[in-house]
Design a protein around this motif. Structure first.
Motif, PDB file in Angstrom:
ATOM      1  N   PRO A   1     -35.558  15.602  21.734  1.00  0.00           N
ATOM      2  CA  PRO A   1     -34.183  16.036  21.973  1.00  0.00           C
ATOM      3  C   PRO A   1     -33.262  14.868  22.277  1.00  0.00           C
ATOM      4  O   PRO A   1     -33.619  13.950  23.021  1.00  0.00           O
ATOM      5  CB  PRO A   1     -34.306  16.976  23.183  1.00  0.00           C
ATOM      6  CG  PRO A   1     -35.580  16.565  23.851  1.00  0.00           C
ATOM      7  CD  PRO A   1     -36.484  16.072  22.761  1.00  0.00           C
ATOM      8  N   GLN A   2     -32.062  14.914  21.680  1.00  0.00           N
ATOM      9  CA  GLN A   2     -31.074  13.872  21.907  1.00  0.00           C
ATOM     10  C   GLN A   2     -30.171  14.262  23.075  1.00  0.00           C
ATOM     11  O   GLN A   2     -29.737  15.407  23.177  1.00  0.00           O
ATOM     12  CB  GLN A   2     -30.231  13.659  20.634  1.00  0.00           C
ATOM     13  CG  GLN A   2     -31.050  13.277  19.410  1.00  0.00           C
ATOM     14  CD  GLN A   2     -31.754  11.936  19.580  1.00  0.00           C
ATOM     15  OE1 GLN A   2     -31.186  11.000  20.149  1.00  0.00           O
ATOM     16  NE2 GLN A   2     -32.981  11.840  19.090  1.00  0.00           N
TER      17      GLN A   2
ATOM     18  N   ALA B   1     -30.719  14.811  26.170  1.00  0.00           N
ATOM     19  CA  ALA B   1     -31.315  16.023  26.739  1.00  0.00           C
ATOM     20  C   ALA B   1     -30.660  16.437  28.046  1.00  0.00           C
ATOM     21  O   ALA B   1     -30.390  17.623  28.273  1.00  0.00           O
ATOM     22  CB  ALA B   1     -32.815  15.811  26.938  1.00  0.00           C
ATOM     23  N   GLU B   2     -30.380  15.473  28.917  1.00  0.00           N
ATOM     24  CA  GLU B   2     -29.817  15.825  30.225  1.00  0.00           C
ATOM     25  C   GLU B   2     -28.423  16.420  30.085  1.00  0.00           C
ATOM     26  O   GLU B   2     -28.096  17.412  30.747  1.00  0.00           O
ATOM     27  CB  GLU B   2     -29.790  14.588  31.124  1.00  0.00           C
ATOM     28  CG  GLU B   2     -31.180  14.075  31.478  1.00  0.00           C
ATOM     29  CD  GLU B   2     -31.139  12.854  32.384  1.00  0.00           C
ATOM     30  OE1 GLU B   2     -30.222  12.779  33.215  1.00  0.00           O
ATOM     31  OE2 GLU B   2     -32.004  11.979  32.253  1.00  0.00           O
TER      32      GLU B   2
ATOM     33  N   THR C   1     -27.290  17.911  27.431  1.00  0.00           N
ATOM     34  CA  THR C   1     -27.477  19.211  26.783  1.00  0.00           C
ATOM     35  C   THR C   1     -27.784  20.294  27.804  1.00  0.00           C
ATOM     36  O   THR C   1     -27.265  21.413  27.727  1.00  0.00           O
ATOM     37  CB  THR C   1     -28.614  19.129  25.747  1.00  0.00           C
ATOM     38  OG1 THR C   1     -28.270  18.164  24.752  1.00  0.00           O
ATOM     39  CG2 THR C   1     -28.845  20.477  25.077  1.00  0.00           C
TER      40      THR C   1
ATOM     41  N   VAL D   1     -35.315  18.715  33.049  1.00  0.00           N
ATOM     42  CA  VAL D   1     -35.395  18.296  31.648  1.00  0.00           C
ATOM     43  C   VAL D   1     -36.278  17.060  31.515  1.00  0.00           C
ATOM     44  O   VAL D   1     -37.132  16.978  30.614  1.00  0.00           O
ATOM     45  CB  VAL D   1     -33.985  18.022  31.092  1.00  0.00           C
ATOM     46  CG1 VAL D   1     -34.056  17.231  29.794  1.00  0.00           C
ATOM     47  CG2 VAL D   1     -33.259  19.335  30.842  1.00  0.00           C
ATOM     48  N   ARG D   2     -36.084  16.088  32.401  1.00  0.00           N
ATOM     49  CA  ARG D   2     -36.916  14.877  32.330  1.00  0.00           C
ATOM     50  C   ARG D   2     -38.390  15.219  32.529  1.00  0.00           C
ATOM     51  O   ARG D   2     -39.268  14.729  31.804  1.00  0.00           O
ATOM     52  CB  ARG D   2     -36.452  13.862  33.380  1.00  0.00           C
ATOM     53  CG  ARG D   2     -35.059  13.302  33.129  1.00  0.00           C
ATOM     54  CD  ARG D   2     -34.789  12.099  34.015  1.00  0.00           C
ATOM     55  NE  ARG D   2     -34.826  12.430  35.438  1.00  0.00           N
ATOM     56  CZ  ARG D   2     -33.776  12.795  36.155  1.00  0.00           C
ATOM     57  NH1 ARG D   2     -32.575  12.900  35.568  1.00  0.00           N
ATOM     58  NH2 ARG D   2     -33.879  13.053  37.443  1.00  0.00           N
TER      59      ARG D   2
ATOM     60  N   HIS E   1     -39.745  17.242  29.473  1.00  0.00           N
ATOM     61  CA  HIS E   1     -39.914  16.432  28.273  1.00  0.00           C
ATOM     62  C   HIS E   1     -41.149  15.537  28.384  1.00  0.00           C
ATOM     63  O   HIS E   1     -41.906  15.362  27.412  1.00  0.00           O
ATOM     64  CB  HIS E   1     -38.670  15.577  28.027  1.00  0.00           C
ATOM     65  CG  HIS E   1     -38.667  14.903  26.690  1.00  0.00           C
ATOM     66  ND1 HIS E   1     -38.377  13.578  26.513  1.00  0.00           N
ATOM     67  CD2 HIS E   1     -38.971  15.372  25.447  1.00  0.00           C
ATOM     68  CE1 HIS E   1     -38.480  13.255  25.242  1.00  0.00           C
ATOM     69  NE2 HIS E   1     -38.829  14.329  24.568  1.00  0.00           N
TER      70      HIS E   1
ATOM     71  N   LEU F   1     -39.920  23.239  28.058  1.00  0.00           N
ATOM     72  CA  LEU F   1     -38.876  22.306  27.646  1.00  0.00           C
ATOM     73  C   LEU F   1     -37.670  23.052  27.101  1.00  0.00           C
ATOM     74  O   LEU F   1     -36.521  22.707  27.398  1.00  0.00           O
ATOM     75  CB  LEU F   1     -39.424  21.337  26.593  1.00  0.00           C
ATOM     76  CG  LEU F   1     -38.415  20.319  26.030  1.00  0.00           C
ATOM     77  CD1 LEU F   1     -37.806  19.485  27.149  1.00  0.00           C
ATOM     78  CD2 LEU F   1     -39.072  19.442  24.981  1.00  0.00           C
ATOM     79  N   GLN F   2     -37.921  24.079  26.298  1.00  0.00           N
ATOM     80  CA  GLN F   2     -36.808  24.884  25.796  1.00  0.00           C
ATOM     81  C   GLN F   2     -36.025  25.524  26.944  1.00  0.00           C
ATOM     82  O   GLN F   2     -34.795  25.549  26.946  1.00  0.00           O
ATOM     83  CB  GLN F   2     -37.339  25.980  24.860  1.00  0.00           C
ATOM     84  CG  GLN F   2     -37.889  25.449  23.547  1.00  0.00           C
ATOM     85  CD  GLN F   2     -38.374  26.578  22.646  1.00  0.00           C
ATOM     86  OE1 GLN F   2     -37.925  27.716  22.785  1.00  0.00           O
ATOM     87  NE2 GLN F   2     -39.267  26.274  21.743  1.00  0.00           N
TER      88      GLN F   2
ATOM     89  N   LEU G   1     -33.885  22.964  28.671  1.00  0.00           N
ATOM     90  CA  LEU G   1     -32.714  22.598  27.873  1.00  0.00           C
ATOM     91  C   LEU G   1     -31.691  23.724  27.789  1.00  0.00           C
ATOM     92  O   LEU G   1     -30.595  23.511  27.272  1.00  0.00           O
ATOM     93  CB  LEU G   1     -33.157  22.205  26.465  1.00  0.00           C
ATOM     94  CG  LEU G   1     -33.876  20.864  26.329  1.00  0.00           C
ATOM     95  CD1 LEU G   1     -34.472  20.719  24.939  1.00  0.00           C
ATOM     96  CD2 LEU G   1     -32.924  19.716  26.634  1.00  0.00           C
TER      97      LEU G   1
END
Length: 437
Positions: free
Chosen positions: A256-257, A259-260, A262, A356-357, A360, A430-431, A434
Protein backbone atom coordinates in the motif's frame (compact mmCIF):
# COMPACT_ATOMS: atom_id res chain seq x y z
CA UNK A 1 -46.81 36.98 13.54
CA UNK A 2 -45.14 34.34 15.72
CA UNK A 3 -47.42 31.52 14.54
CA UNK A 4 -46.73 31.90 10.77
CA UNK A 5 -43.00 32.26 11.45
CA UNK A 6 -42.95 29.13 13.58
CA UNK A 7 -44.86 27.16 10.95
CA UNK A 8 -42.48 28.34 8.23
CA UNK A 9 -39.38 27.29 10.18
CA UNK A 10 -40.71 23.90 11.24
CA UNK A 11 -42.41 22.96 7.97
CA UNK A 12 -39.28 21.23 6.60
CA UNK A 13 -38.62 19.17 9.74
CA UNK A 14 -39.51 15.72 8.42
CA UNK A 15 -38.02 12.26 8.07
CA UNK A 16 -35.93 11.37 5.01
CA UNK A 17 -37.17 8.62 2.65
CA UNK A 18 -34.09 6.43 3.21
CA UNK A 19 -33.62 7.18 6.91
CA UNK A 20 -29.95 7.99 6.27
CA UNK A 21 -29.21 4.45 5.03
CA UNK A 22 -28.10 5.41 1.52
CA UNK A 23 -24.90 7.01 2.81
CA UNK A 24 -24.27 4.10 5.20
CA UNK A 25 -24.72 1.58 2.38
CA UNK A 26 -22.39 3.56 0.09
CA UNK A 27 -19.65 3.77 2.74
CA UNK A 28 -19.97 0.06 3.47
CA UNK A 29 -19.92 -0.93 -0.20
CA UNK A 30 -16.84 1.20 -0.84
CA UNK A 31 -14.91 -0.50 1.97
CA UNK A 32 -16.22 -4.07 1.96
CA UNK A 33 -17.61 -4.61 -1.52
CA UNK A 34 -21.06 -5.22 0.02
CA UNK A 35 -23.85 -2.82 0.84
CA UNK A 36 -25.96 -2.95 3.98
CA UNK A 37 -29.67 -2.39 4.55
CA UNK A 38 -31.78 -1.86 7.64
CA UNK A 39 -34.57 -4.40 7.96
CA UNK A 40 -37.42 -2.15 9.09
CA UNK A 41 -40.33 -4.08 7.60
CA UNK A 42 -41.33 -7.70 7.18
CA UNK A 43 -40.74 -7.33 3.44
CA UNK A 44 -37.12 -6.31 4.15
CA UNK A 45 -36.65 -9.35 6.40
CA UNK A 46 -38.18 -11.69 3.80
CA UNK A 47 -35.90 -10.34 1.07
CA UNK A 48 -32.84 -10.85 3.30
CA UNK A 49 -33.96 -14.41 4.11
CA UNK A 50 -34.44 -15.22 0.42
CA UNK A 51 -30.98 -13.93 -0.50
CA UNK A 52 -29.43 -15.83 2.43
CA UNK A 53 -31.06 -19.07 1.30
CA UNK A 54 -29.66 -18.53 -2.19
CA UNK A 55 -26.13 -17.97 -0.86
CA UNK A 56 -26.26 -21.07 1.34
CA UNK A 57 -26.89 -23.32 -1.67
CA UNK A 58 -23.27 -22.88 -2.82
CA UNK A 59 -19.88 -23.25 -1.16
CA UNK A 60 -19.22 -20.34 1.16
CA UNK A 61 -16.48 -17.89 0.14
CA UNK A 62 -14.99 -15.02 2.10
CA UNK A 63 -17.10 -12.52 0.14
CA UNK A 64 -20.37 -14.43 0.52
CA UNK A 65 -19.60 -14.85 4.23
CA UNK A 66 -19.41 -11.05 4.49
CA UNK A 67 -22.68 -10.71 2.58
CA UNK A 68 -24.40 -13.23 4.85
CA UNK A 69 -23.20 -11.42 7.95
CA UNK A 70 -24.43 -8.05 6.69
CA UNK A 71 -27.80 -9.62 5.88
CA UNK A 72 -28.40 -11.60 9.06
CA UNK A 73 -26.35 -10.35 12.00
CA UNK A 74 -28.80 -9.11 14.65
CA UNK A 75 -26.15 -7.01 16.39
CA UNK A 76 -25.60 -5.01 13.18
CA UNK A 77 -29.34 -4.41 12.82
CA UNK A 78 -29.37 -3.11 16.39
CA UNK A 79 -26.56 -0.70 15.49
CA UNK A 80 -28.49 0.46 12.42
CA UNK A 81 -31.50 1.19 14.63
CA UNK A 82 -29.36 3.89 16.28
CA UNK A 83 -29.62 5.73 12.96
CA UNK A 84 -33.39 5.98 13.36
CA UNK A 85 -32.95 7.35 16.88
CA UNK A 86 -30.52 10.02 15.63
CA UNK A 87 -32.82 11.01 12.78
CA UNK A 88 -35.73 11.32 15.19
CA UNK A 89 -33.61 13.68 17.33
CA UNK A 90 -32.75 15.68 14.20
CA UNK A 91 -36.39 16.03 13.20
CA UNK A 92 -37.33 16.91 16.76
CA UNK A 93 -34.70 19.66 16.81
CA UNK A 94 -36.39 21.23 13.79
CA UNK A 95 -39.79 21.38 15.43
CA UNK A 96 -40.95 24.07 17.80
CA UNK A 97 -42.20 23.09 21.22
CA UNK A 98 -45.99 22.99 21.26
CA UNK A 99 -47.65 26.27 22.39
CA UNK A 100 -49.21 26.34 25.84
CA UNK A 101 -52.84 27.40 26.12
CA UNK A 102 -53.92 28.86 29.45
CA UNK A 103 -57.46 29.42 30.69
CA UNK A 104 -58.50 31.03 33.98
CA UNK A 105 -61.91 31.71 35.50
CA UNK A 106 -62.58 33.85 38.57
CA UNK A 107 -66.09 34.37 39.97
CA UNK A 108 -67.30 36.32 43.04
CA UNK A 109 -69.59 39.16 44.08
CA UNK A 110 -71.68 38.71 40.97
CA UNK A 111 -68.66 39.22 38.70
CA UNK A 112 -67.05 36.67 36.39
CA UNK A 113 -63.58 37.21 35.02
CA UNK A 114 -62.04 34.99 32.33
CA UNK A 115 -58.35 34.98 31.32
CA UNK A 116 -57.04 33.30 28.18
CA UNK A 117 -53.43 33.00 27.01
CA UNK A 118 -51.41 31.32 24.28
CA UNK A 119 -47.66 31.06 24.97
CA UNK A 120 -44.88 30.16 22.50
CA UNK A 121 -41.31 29.09 23.20
CA UNK A 122 -39.56 32.09 21.67
CA UNK A 123 -36.06 30.98 22.71
CA UNK A 124 -36.60 27.61 21.08
CA UNK A 125 -37.68 29.37 17.90
CA UNK A 126 -34.63 31.64 17.86
CA UNK A 127 -32.16 28.84 18.64
CA UNK A 128 -33.77 26.30 16.31
CA UNK A 129 -31.29 26.75 13.40
CA UNK A 130 -28.30 26.25 15.72
CA UNK A 131 -29.91 23.28 17.49
CA UNK A 132 -30.76 21.69 14.15
CA UNK A 133 -27.16 22.15 12.99
CA UNK A 134 -25.93 20.39 16.12
CA UNK A 135 -28.25 17.43 15.57
CA UNK A 136 -27.37 17.30 11.87
CA UNK A 137 -23.71 16.80 12.72
CA UNK A 138 -24.65 14.22 15.32
CA UNK A 139 -26.74 12.42 12.70
CA UNK A 140 -23.76 12.39 10.31
CA UNK A 141 -21.60 11.02 13.11
CA UNK A 142 -24.10 8.21 13.74
CA UNK A 143 -24.11 7.44 10.01
CA UNK A 144 -20.35 6.99 10.10
CA UNK A 145 -20.60 4.85 13.23
CA UNK A 146 -23.27 2.66 11.60
CA UNK A 147 -21.07 2.20 8.53
CA UNK A 148 -18.12 1.42 10.83
CA UNK A 149 -20.22 -1.26 12.53
CA UNK A 150 -20.86 -2.83 9.11
CA UNK A 151 -17.17 -2.67 8.14
CA UNK A 152 -16.14 -4.12 11.50
CA UNK A 153 -18.64 -6.95 11.09
CA UNK A 154 -17.26 -7.68 7.62
CA UNK A 155 -13.78 -7.95 9.12
CA UNK A 156 -15.06 -10.31 11.82
CA UNK A 157 -16.78 -12.43 9.17
CA UNK A 158 -13.60 -12.79 7.11
CA UNK A 159 -11.51 -13.65 10.16
CA UNK A 160 -14.04 -16.22 11.35
CA UNK A 161 -14.27 -17.67 7.84
CA UNK A 162 -10.52 -18.24 7.44
CA UNK A 163 -10.22 -19.64 10.97
CA UNK A 164 -13.09 -22.07 10.41
CA UNK A 165 -11.80 -23.14 7.00
CA UNK A 166 -8.27 -23.75 8.29
CA UNK A 167 -9.55 -25.68 11.33
CA UNK A 168 -11.65 -27.88 9.06
CA UNK A 169 -8.70 -28.50 6.73
CA UNK A 170 -6.38 -29.36 9.62
CA UNK A 171 -8.73 -32.08 10.83
CA UNK A 172 -8.12 -34.06 7.63
CA UNK A 173 -4.35 -33.87 8.09
CA UNK A 174 -4.47 -34.91 11.74
CA UNK A 175 -6.69 -37.82 10.68
CA UNK A 176 -3.91 -38.92 8.32
CA UNK A 177 -1.36 -38.64 11.14
CA UNK A 178 -3.68 -40.68 13.33
CA UNK A 179 -4.08 -43.38 10.67
CA UNK A 180 -0.31 -43.60 10.18
CA UNK A 181 0.23 -43.79 13.94
CA UNK A 182 -2.38 -46.55 14.23
CA UNK A 183 -0.67 -48.54 11.52
CA UNK A 184 2.75 -48.13 13.10
CA UNK A 185 1.47 -49.01 16.58
CA UNK A 186 -0.29 -52.14 15.32
CA UNK A 187 2.77 -53.28 13.38
CA UNK A 188 5.02 -52.64 16.39
CA UNK A 189 2.68 -54.63 18.61
CA UNK A 190 2.76 -57.61 16.30
CA UNK A 191 6.52 -57.47 15.83
CA UNK A 192 7.12 -57.19 19.56
CA UNK A 193 4.83 -60.16 20.11
CA UNK A 194 6.82 -62.12 17.55
CA UNK A 195 10.05 -61.16 19.28
CA UNK A 196 11.32 -58.97 16.44
CA UNK A 197 10.84 -55.66 18.26
CA UNK A 198 11.92 -54.50 21.68
CA UNK A 199 9.38 -53.46 24.29
CA UNK A 200 10.90 -49.98 24.39
CA UNK A 201 10.48 -49.45 20.63
CA UNK A 202 6.93 -50.78 20.81
CA UNK A 203 6.05 -48.36 23.63
CA UNK A 204 7.49 -45.44 21.66
CA UNK A 205 5.14 -46.20 18.77
CA UNK A 206 2.27 -46.62 21.22
CA UNK A 207 3.13 -43.25 22.80
CA UNK A 208 3.12 -41.57 19.40
CA UNK A 209 -0.27 -43.12 18.69
CA UNK A 210 -1.63 -41.73 21.97
CA UNK A 211 -0.36 -38.25 21.06
CA UNK A 212 -1.96 -38.55 17.62
CA UNK A 213 -5.31 -39.42 19.20
CA UNK A 214 -5.08 -36.33 21.44
CA UNK A 215 -4.09 -34.08 18.52
CA UNK A 216 -6.98 -35.34 16.43
CA UNK A 217 -9.45 -34.80 19.28
CA UNK A 218 -8.21 -31.24 19.81
CA UNK A 219 -8.36 -30.46 16.10
CA UNK A 220 -11.94 -31.73 15.83
CA UNK A 221 -13.02 -29.63 18.79
CA UNK A 222 -11.23 -26.59 17.34
CA UNK A 223 -13.09 -27.13 14.04
CA UNK A 224 -16.43 -27.22 15.87
CA UNK A 225 -15.56 -24.10 17.88
CA UNK A 226 -14.42 -22.09 14.85
CA UNK A 227 -17.43 -23.18 12.80
CA UNK A 228 -19.83 -22.06 15.55
CA UNK A 229 -18.01 -18.74 15.85
CA UNK A 230 -18.50 -18.25 12.14
CA UNK A 231 -22.18 -19.18 12.45
CA UNK A 232 -22.67 -16.56 15.17
CA UNK A 233 -21.05 -13.83 13.07
CA UNK A 234 -23.09 -14.81 10.01
CA UNK A 235 -26.30 -14.85 12.02
CA UNK A 236 -27.33 -18.21 10.59
CA UNK A 237 -27.39 -21.79 11.76
CA UNK A 238 -24.85 -24.42 10.79
CA UNK A 239 -26.37 -25.03 7.37
CA UNK A 240 -23.44 -23.72 5.33
CA UNK A 241 -20.77 -25.62 3.43
CA UNK A 242 -17.11 -24.64 3.44
CA UNK A 243 -14.58 -25.44 0.69
CA UNK A 244 -11.97 -28.09 1.36
CA UNK A 245 -8.97 -25.79 1.18
CA UNK A 246 -7.94 -22.22 1.92
CA UNK A 247 -7.56 -19.84 -1.05
CA UNK A 248 -4.19 -19.82 -2.77
CA UNK A 249 -1.68 -17.12 -1.92
CA UNK A 250 -1.63 -14.08 -4.22
CA UNK A 251 1.22 -13.86 -6.72
CA UNK A 252 2.68 -10.80 -5.01
CA UNK A 253 2.32 -9.19 -1.60
CA UNK A 254 0.35 -5.96 -1.47
CA UNK A 255 2.39 -2.78 -1.01
CA UNK A 256 0.00 0.00 0.00
CA UNK A 257 1.13 3.50 -0.90
CA UNK A 258 0.93 6.27 1.74
CA UNK A 259 -0.69 3.73 4.07
CA UNK A 260 -0.83 5.95 7.15
CA UNK A 261 -2.48 8.85 5.33
CA UNK A 262 -4.87 6.41 3.66
CA UNK A 263 -5.97 5.19 7.07
CA UNK A 264 -6.55 8.76 8.27
CA UNK A 265 -8.62 9.56 5.18
CA UNK A 266 -10.64 6.33 4.95
CA UNK A 267 -11.08 4.91 8.42
CA UNK A 268 -14.60 5.47 9.62
CA UNK A 269 -13.68 5.55 13.30
CA UNK A 270 -11.39 8.51 12.60
CA UNK A 271 -14.03 10.27 10.51
CA UNK A 272 -16.65 9.65 13.21
CA UNK A 273 -14.32 11.12 15.84
CA UNK A 274 -13.90 14.23 13.68
CA UNK A 275 -17.68 14.58 13.32
CA UNK A 276 -18.05 14.14 17.07
CA UNK A 277 -15.60 16.98 17.67
CA UNK A 278 -17.45 19.21 15.17
CA UNK A 279 -20.78 18.45 16.82
CA UNK A 280 -19.30 19.24 20.24
CA UNK A 281 -17.96 22.56 18.92
CA UNK A 282 -21.38 23.48 17.56
CA UNK A 283 -23.05 22.46 20.81
CA UNK A 284 -20.54 24.56 22.75
CA UNK A 285 -21.46 27.58 20.63
CA UNK A 286 -25.16 27.02 21.28
CA UNK A 287 -24.56 26.60 25.01
CA UNK A 288 -22.60 29.83 25.17
CA UNK A 289 -25.28 31.67 23.18
CA UNK A 290 -28.01 30.60 25.61
CA UNK A 291 -25.89 30.71 28.74
CA UNK A 292 -27.84 33.46 30.53
CA UNK A 293 -31.20 33.05 28.79
CA UNK A 294 -32.51 29.52 28.91
CA UNK A 295 -36.26 30.24 29.18
CA UNK A 296 -37.89 32.90 26.99
CA UNK A 297 -41.59 32.59 26.25
CA UNK A 298 -43.82 34.97 24.28
CA UNK A 299 -47.57 34.73 24.47
CA UNK A 300 -50.86 36.37 23.60
CA UNK A 301 -53.51 36.87 26.28
CA UNK A 302 -56.92 38.50 26.72
CA UNK A 303 -59.30 39.09 29.60
CA UNK A 304 -63.08 39.56 29.62
CA UNK A 305 -65.64 40.19 32.38
CA UNK A 306 -69.27 39.13 32.43
CA UNK A 307 -71.70 41.98 32.33
CA UNK A 308 -69.30 44.29 30.50
CA UNK A 309 -68.52 44.70 26.84
CA UNK A 310 -64.84 45.37 27.43
CA UNK A 311 -62.20 42.92 26.25
CA UNK A 312 -58.65 43.49 27.43
CA UNK A 313 -55.94 42.14 25.11
CA UNK A 314 -52.17 42.13 25.25
CA UNK A 315 -49.07 39.96 25.34
CA UNK A 316 -46.94 38.31 27.96
CA UNK A 317 -43.20 37.70 28.03
CA UNK A 318 -41.65 35.19 30.44
CA UNK A 319 -37.92 35.45 31.03
CA UNK A 320 -35.96 33.33 33.50
CA UNK A 321 -33.69 35.53 35.64
CA UNK A 322 -30.17 34.09 36.12
CA UNK A 323 -30.13 34.68 39.86
CA UNK A 324 -29.24 31.18 41.05
CA UNK A 325 -27.98 29.55 37.85
CA UNK A 326 -25.89 31.73 35.58
CA UNK A 327 -25.28 28.88 33.15
CA UNK A 328 -21.62 28.52 34.09
CA UNK A 329 -22.02 24.81 34.86
CA UNK A 330 -23.63 24.09 31.49
CA UNK A 331 -20.94 26.08 29.74
CA UNK A 332 -18.13 24.30 31.62
CA UNK A 333 -19.67 20.94 30.78
CA UNK A 334 -19.87 21.81 27.08
CA UNK A 335 -16.25 22.97 27.07
CA UNK A 336 -15.13 19.74 28.77
CA UNK A 337 -17.09 17.64 26.23
CA UNK A 338 -15.43 19.56 23.39
CA UNK A 339 -11.93 19.08 24.82
CA UNK A 340 -12.69 15.40 25.31
CA UNK A 341 -13.81 15.07 21.68
CA UNK A 342 -10.61 16.73 20.46
CA UNK A 343 -8.46 14.32 22.46
CA UNK A 344 -10.51 11.33 21.24
CA UNK A 345 -9.96 12.48 17.65
CA UNK A 346 -6.20 12.80 18.18
CA UNK A 347 -6.12 9.37 19.82
CA UNK A 348 -8.09 7.78 16.96
CA UNK A 349 -5.72 9.25 14.36
CA UNK A 350 -2.60 8.17 16.25
CA UNK A 351 -3.97 4.64 16.81
CA UNK A 352 -4.90 4.34 13.13
CA UNK A 353 -1.38 5.16 12.00
CA UNK A 354 0.15 2.75 14.50
CA UNK A 355 -2.26 -0.05 13.59
CA UNK A 356 -1.47 0.35 9.90
CA UNK A 357 2.27 0.05 10.53
CA UNK A 358 1.76 -3.00 12.73
CA UNK A 359 -0.69 -4.66 10.34
CA UNK A 360 1.55 -4.08 7.33
CA UNK A 361 4.55 -5.59 9.10
CA UNK A 362 2.46 -8.60 10.12
CA UNK A 363 1.13 -8.95 6.58
CA UNK A 364 4.58 -9.00 4.97
CA UNK A 365 5.89 -11.45 7.58
CA UNK A 366 2.93 -13.80 7.17
CA UNK A 367 3.19 -13.69 3.38
CA UNK A 368 6.91 -14.48 3.48
CA UNK A 369 6.37 -17.41 5.86
CA UNK A 370 3.48 -18.86 3.86
CA UNK A 371 5.52 -18.63 0.64
CA UNK A 372 8.49 -20.24 2.43
CA UNK A 373 6.36 -23.25 3.32
CA UNK A 374 4.85 -23.43 -0.15
CA UNK A 375 8.04 -22.97 -2.17
CA UNK A 376 10.73 -24.42 0.11
CA UNK A 377 9.52 -26.63 2.95
CA UNK A 378 6.84 -28.69 1.20
CA UNK A 379 8.87 -29.41 -1.97
CA UNK A 380 11.83 -30.45 0.20
CA UNK A 381 9.62 -32.74 2.31
CA UNK A 382 8.22 -34.26 -0.87
CA UNK A 383 11.71 -34.99 -2.23
CA UNK A 384 12.69 -36.59 1.09
CA UNK A 385 9.55 -38.71 0.98
CA UNK A 386 10.29 -39.82 -2.58
CA UNK A 387 13.86 -40.78 -1.62
CA UNK A 388 12.65 -42.67 1.44
CA UNK A 389 10.17 -44.59 -0.68
CA UNK A 390 12.90 -45.51 -3.15
CA UNK A 391 15.08 -46.75 -0.32
CA UNK A 392 12.16 -48.72 1.12
CA UNK A 393 11.53 -50.35 -2.25
CA UNK A 394 15.22 -51.18 -2.38
CA UNK A 395 14.95 -52.67 1.13
CA UNK A 396 17.43 -50.10 2.45
CA UNK A 397 15.04 -48.78 5.12
CA UNK A 398 12.23 -50.41 7.03
CA UNK A 399 8.53 -49.77 7.19
CA UNK A 400 8.83 -47.74 10.39
CA UNK A 401 11.18 -45.27 8.72
CA UNK A 402 8.66 -44.97 5.86
CA UNK A 403 5.77 -44.35 8.27
CA UNK A 404 7.79 -41.84 10.30
CA UNK A 405 8.64 -39.94 7.13
CA UNK A 406 4.98 -39.89 6.10
CA UNK A 407 4.02 -38.50 9.50
CA UNK A 408 6.62 -35.75 9.25
CA UNK A 409 5.45 -34.80 5.78
CA UNK A 410 1.84 -34.57 6.96
CA UNK A 411 2.87 -32.36 9.88
CA UNK A 412 4.71 -30.05 7.50
CA UNK A 413 1.58 -29.76 5.36
CA UNK A 414 -0.42 -28.92 8.49
CA UNK A 415 2.10 -26.22 9.42
CA UNK A 416 1.82 -24.87 5.87
CA UNK A 417 -1.97 -24.68 6.23
CA UNK A 418 -1.56 -22.74 9.46
CA UNK A 419 0.88 -20.33 7.79
CA UNK A 420 -1.55 -19.89 4.90
CA UNK A 421 -4.36 -19.17 7.36
CA UNK A 422 -2.19 -16.66 9.19
CA UNK A 423 -1.56 -14.84 5.92
CA UNK A 424 -5.26 -14.44 5.13
CA UNK A 425 -5.89 -13.26 8.68
CA UNK A 426 -3.07 -10.73 8.33
CA UNK A 427 -4.49 -9.65 4.98
CA UNK A 428 -7.89 -9.06 6.57
CA UNK A 429 -6.35 -7.13 9.46
CA UNK A 430 -4.39 -4.92 7.08
CA UNK A 431 -7.53 -4.13 5.11
CA UNK A 432 -9.29 -3.24 8.34
CA UNK A 433 -6.41 -1.01 9.45
CA UNK A 434 -6.50 0.80 6.09
CA UNK A 435 -10.24 1.41 6.44
CA UNK A 436 -11.43 -1.10 3.88
CA UNK A 437 -10.14 -3.03 0.93
Amino acid sequence: MAVPLALALTGCASFSPDGGMDKVAALSRERTGQGVAAQRTQADADAAAARSAEILKALLTADTAVELALLNNAGLQASLAELGIAEADLVQAGRLRNPVFGFGRLAGGGALEIDRSLVFDLLGLLSMPAATKVQQRHFEQVQLEAAQAAVSLATQARLAYFNALAAQELVSYFEQVHDAADAAAELARRMQKAGNFSALEQMREQSFQADAVADLSRSRQAAVTERERLARVLGVGSGFTLPEHLPELPAEAMAPQAAEQTAIDRRLDVLAAKRRAEASAAELGLTQATRFVNVLDLGYQNRSERGTASLAQGYEVSLALPLFDSGSARNARAEAVYRQALQRTAEAALNAQSEVREAHAGYRSAYALARHYRDEVLPLKQRISDETLLRYNGMLVGVFELLADAREQIRSVAASVQAQRDFWIADTQLQAALGGR
